[in-house]
Structures are given as structure tokens and as C-alpha cells.
Motif scaffolding. Sequence first.
Motif, PDB file in Angstrom:
ATOM      1  N   LEU A 178      -4.807   7.164  -0.552  1.00 44.12           N
ATOM      2  CA  LEU A 178      -4.435   5.770  -0.319  1.00 44.12           C
ATOM      3  C   LEU A 178      -4.468   5.091  -1.678  1.00 44.12           C
ATOM      4  CD1 LEU A 178      -4.829   3.519   2.478  1.00 44.12           C
ATOM      5  CD2 LEU A 178      -5.935   2.654   0.439  1.00 44.12           C
TER       6      LEU A 178
ATOM      7  N   TYR B 167     -12.920  -1.459   2.963  1.00 42.89           N
ATOM      8  CA  TYR B 167     -12.941  -0.036   3.312  1.00 42.89           C
ATOM      9  C   TYR B 167     -14.152   0.297   4.173  1.00 42.89           C
ATOM     10  CZ  TYR B 167      -9.357   0.301  -0.299  1.00 42.89           C
ATOM     11  OH  TYR B 167      -8.226   0.130  -1.040  1.00 42.89           O
TER      12      TYR B 167
ATOM     13  N   THR C 101      -3.859  -1.054   5.309  1.00 38.62           N
ATOM     14  CA  THR C 101      -4.680   0.162   5.333  1.00 38.62           C
ATOM     15  C   THR C 101      -4.480   0.915   6.639  1.00 38.62           C
ATOM     16  OG1 THR C 101      -6.300  -0.894   3.876  1.00 38.62           O
ATOM     17  CG2 THR C 101      -7.041   1.045   5.092  1.00 38.62           C
TER      18      THR C 101
ATOM     19  N   LEU D 130      -2.981  -0.415  -3.185  1.00 41.92           N
ATOM     20  CA  LEU D 130      -3.227  -1.465  -2.195  1.00 41.92           C
ATOM     21  C   LEU D 130      -3.537  -2.755  -2.936  1.00 41.92           C
ATOM     22  CD1 LEU D 130      -3.730  -2.562   0.672  1.00 41.92           C
ATOM     23  CD2 LEU D 130      -6.090  -1.774   0.437  1.00 41.92           C
TER      24      LEU D 130
ATOM     25  N   THR E  79      -3.169   4.705   7.172  1.00 39.99           N
ATOM     26  CA  THR E  79      -4.037   5.645   7.875  1.00 39.99           C
ATOM     27  C   THR E  79      -3.319   6.272   9.065  1.00 39.99           C
ATOM     28  OG1 THR E  79      -5.967   4.378   7.156  1.00 39.99           O
ATOM     29  CG2 THR E  79      -6.297   5.888   8.982  1.00 39.99           C
TER      30      THR E  79
ATOM     31  N   SER F  16     -11.316   8.469   4.450  1.00 37.09           N
ATOM     32  CA  SER F  16     -10.979   7.700   5.647  1.00 37.09           C
ATOM     33  C   SER F  16     -11.780   8.198   6.851  1.00 37.09           C
ATOM     34  CB  SER F  16      -9.480   7.816   5.939  1.00 37.09           C
ATOM     35  OG  SER F  16      -9.117   9.157   6.194  1.00 37.09           O
TER      36      SER F  16
ATOM     37  N   VAL G  98       0.861  -1.185   0.000  1.00 35.68           N
ATOM     38  CA  VAL G  98       0.000   0.000   0.000  1.00 35.68           C
ATOM     39  C   VAL G  98       0.893   1.230   0.000  1.00 35.68           C
ATOM     40  CG1 VAL G  98      -0.219   0.290   2.514  1.00 35.68           C
ATOM     41  CG2 VAL G  98      -2.084   1.038   0.999  1.00 35.68           C
TER      42      VAL G  98
END
Length: 172
Positions: free
Chosen positions: A93, A141, A112, A96, A116, A169, A65
Motif C-alpha cells: 500500500l 492504520y 485504504t 496514500l 485492501t 494489513s 492511494v
Amino acid sequence: MLVESVVVRPFENSDLPGAAAALVDVHKTDGYPVEGINDPEAWIRSDDTLAAWVAESDGKIVGHVAVMRAHHETAVELWAKQSGDDESHIGVLARLFVVRTARKHATGQQLTEAATAYARARGLRLVLDVMAKDASAIRLYERLGWRKIGETVHHYGDSESIPAVCYVSPTD
């Protein structure tokens, strides 16, 4: 390859061949990404990458990612308009991917979460777009609290396109 355990760690230059091989594997099984597969190392390595991580199992790269600089992508523009943030407070992002054999080990979630955490520590809000066909990525997600902010069409190749969904996010 049976995956026993997965470690997520920062990407190193020496990871590039293994990450490229994993990307080719993911493309064969899932059709992701829709572009960049002809030169996977160049697609993974981008001047816009702020930070990247890999997932490793038994010395083999099984996922990747990146957090990228915000540009004029639809997800960035949607979030900027909805939030009032400018691009300096938004990250993307991206890139991934997880090989199929590593998906039952929360590998996508770990990657992830690493991205983040990086973004939060730098005051960035992450956005992304995901191809509408990639239902498992969308489930990931949404399970992690990402919120849908709109839809777009992802253009690639020789005037090809595919529907995509944009997410932001969670705040915490």
C-alpha cells in the motif's frame, strides 16, 4: 475549499494533474512525501503500480492511494520472513495522501479500504511503511486493524533518512 462529500473511484490517466496538485498541497501541510515532490506526476505514476484510486470532491482530487508490486522494501522482507509468503503474495500500500480539508470525511479510510479489497480479491497481503513522524497516518492504520511488524529507516534524497514503521494489513 470546503469538502461536502467524497467519492472514491479508480484512478484514471486524466486524474494525474489533479492528484499531483493534491500531493503538492499535502507536502506543504505535512511534509509528505519526503521524496518525489520535484516531479509529483512521475512519483504518483509508477510502472510498479498494480491499481490506484482517487478521492474526489466537487470535481477536485482530494486524495490518492496505490497498490504496488512488492520488491525488496523492508516491510516486504519483514512480512515474507514472518509469514513465509513470497513476494508474489505480497502487495505494498503506497502513495496514500489526503488533503487536509478532506480528512474529516473518512477519506483516508475509504482509500485504504479500496486498496485492501483489491488486494484481498487477488490473494495479496498488503504491507507498508509509514514515517514515524506521521502520527495521524499511524493512527489510521492501527484503527483499521493494521499490525506493526517492525521498524526501519527510510532513505531518500542525498543520503537523508527518517525513521519509519512497517505494518501488515488485517486478515479480514
